[in-house]
Design an enzyme around this catalytic site. Structure first.
Site, PDB file in Angstrom:
ATOM      1  N   ARG A  81       0.792  -1.241   0.000  1.00 10.23           N
ATOM      2  CA  ARG A  81       0.000   0.000   0.000  1.00 10.23           C
ATOM      3  C   ARG A  81       0.825   1.292   0.000  1.00 10.23           C
ATOM      4  O   ARG A  81       0.265   2.376  -0.026  1.00 10.23           O
ATOM      5  CB  ARG A  81      -0.977   0.041   1.194  1.00 10.23           C
ATOM      6  CG  ARG A  81      -2.003  -1.059   1.177  1.00 10.23           C
ATOM      7  CD  ARG A  81      -2.884  -1.029   2.410  1.00 10.23           C
ATOM      8  NE  ARG A  81      -3.841   0.079   2.343  1.00 10.23           N
ATOM      9  CZ  ARG A  81      -5.134  -0.096   2.072  1.00 10.23           C
ATOM     10  NH1 ARG A  81      -5.621  -1.285   1.825  1.00 10.23           N
ATOM     11  NH2 ARG A  81      -5.947   0.945   2.058  1.00 10.23           N
ATOM     12  N   ASP A  82       2.130   1.194   0.023  1.00 10.76           N
ATOM     13  CA  ASP A  82       2.933   2.430  -0.022  1.00 10.76           C
ATOM     14  C   ASP A  82       4.239   2.190  -0.775  1.00 10.76           C
ATOM     15  O   ASP A  82       5.312   2.580  -0.332  1.00 10.76           O
ATOM     16  CB  ASP A  82       3.215   2.930   1.398  1.00 10.76           C
ATOM     17  CG  ASP A  82       3.683   4.390   1.415  1.00 10.76           C
ATOM     18  OD1 ASP A  82       3.443   5.119   0.420  1.00 10.76           O
ATOM     19  OD2 ASP A  82       4.306   4.804   2.411  1.00 10.76           O
ATOM     20  N   ILE A  83       4.142   1.533  -1.932  1.00  7.87           N
ATOM     21  CA  ILE A  83       5.326   1.331  -2.768  1.00  7.87           C
ATOM     22  C   ILE A  83       5.713   2.667  -3.394  1.00  7.87           C
ATOM     23  O   ILE A  83       4.889   3.367  -3.981  1.00  7.87           O
ATOM     24  CB  ILE A  83       5.046   0.277  -3.864  1.00  7.87           C
ATOM     25  CG1 ILE A  83       4.931  -1.113  -3.234  1.00  7.87           C
ATOM     26  CG2 ILE A  83       6.127   0.293  -4.940  1.00  7.87           C
ATOM     27  CD1 ILE A  83       6.208  -1.640  -2.607  1.00  7.87           C
TER      28      ILE A  83
END
Length: 220
Positions: A81-83
């Site tokens: 969810r936060d690449i």
């Protein structure tokens, strides 16, 4: 705090050579903590300015490795969810690549993956994440597509002066084609970026393995 421990536990389930391992989690009087492996190198965000980009072939290799590692995580029902470049460590000496900060990952089969939680870095968010819809691994692949675009060009596909304008662009507008930003890039960069950054999840790469295969096939 419950979410913190839930997410730490999720990250601790991952065991992959290209994912920074979580060794421990705990709680002291005033704070909770996660203990992770120390990783030498720098975040890829160090290589996102146009006068300090990595060689194109190396960018392909790095993004392929990340796609393969994400494929493994997604098979464990864990979405990062936060690449973004800042969450991918790169050691220029031994060329090691590791994804870090699964700290806001959610277990996708959990009943706690309700919509309405705005997590992640906005410039890398997939349209469905921006609108608060339920996300799966294809949102990570979108974010990896943004990362690929930025590592190749030194700029982001969507930029805006406010979160509202950014959200509108991501969900509605087209980005500048990658070879209009940097003409010498191979044609495959256009194909891979265009597929990764599709507005609808079903039009993107279905899995990290599929994206990795495309990158490997197009390496030159």
């Amino acid at each position: 705090k419950n979410r913190f421990f839930r997410e730490a536990e999720a990250a601790g389930r991952l065991s992959h050579s290209n994912i920074v391992p979580v060794y421990d989690m705990g709680e002291e009087e005033d704070f909770a903590y996660i203990a992770m492996d120390y990783v030498p190198g720098v975040p890829l965000s160090d290589y996102t300015v146009s006068n300090d980009l990595l060689p194109v072939q190396e960018v392909y290799r790095i993004v392929r490795i990340v796609a393969e590692a994400l494929d493994y995580a997604h098979k464990q029902n864990i979405v990062h969810r936060d690449i973004k470049p800042g969450n991918i460590m790169y050691d220029s000496d031994d060329k090691q690549v590791k994804i870090t900060d699964f700290g806001i990952a959610r277990i996708t089969d959990s009943v706690k993956t309700r919509t309405g939680s705005f997590l992640g870095s906005p410039s890398y968010m997939a349209p469905e994440q921006m609108t608060g819809s339920r996300v799966d691994g294809r949102a990570d692949l979108y974010a990896l597509g943004v990362t690929f675009y930025q590592l190749l060009t030194g700029t982001l596909p969507f930029k805006a002066d406010s979160l509202a304008n950014l959200a509108y662009k991501i969900t509605n507008e087209k980005f500048t084609p990658v070879r209009e930003v940097r003409a010498e890039l191979p044609a495959s960069a256009t194909r891979i970026v265009n597929k990764a950054l599709q507005k609808k999840p079903e039009k993107r790469f279905a899995t990290g393995a599929e994206m990795a295969a495309a990158l490997k096939r197009e390496m030159f």
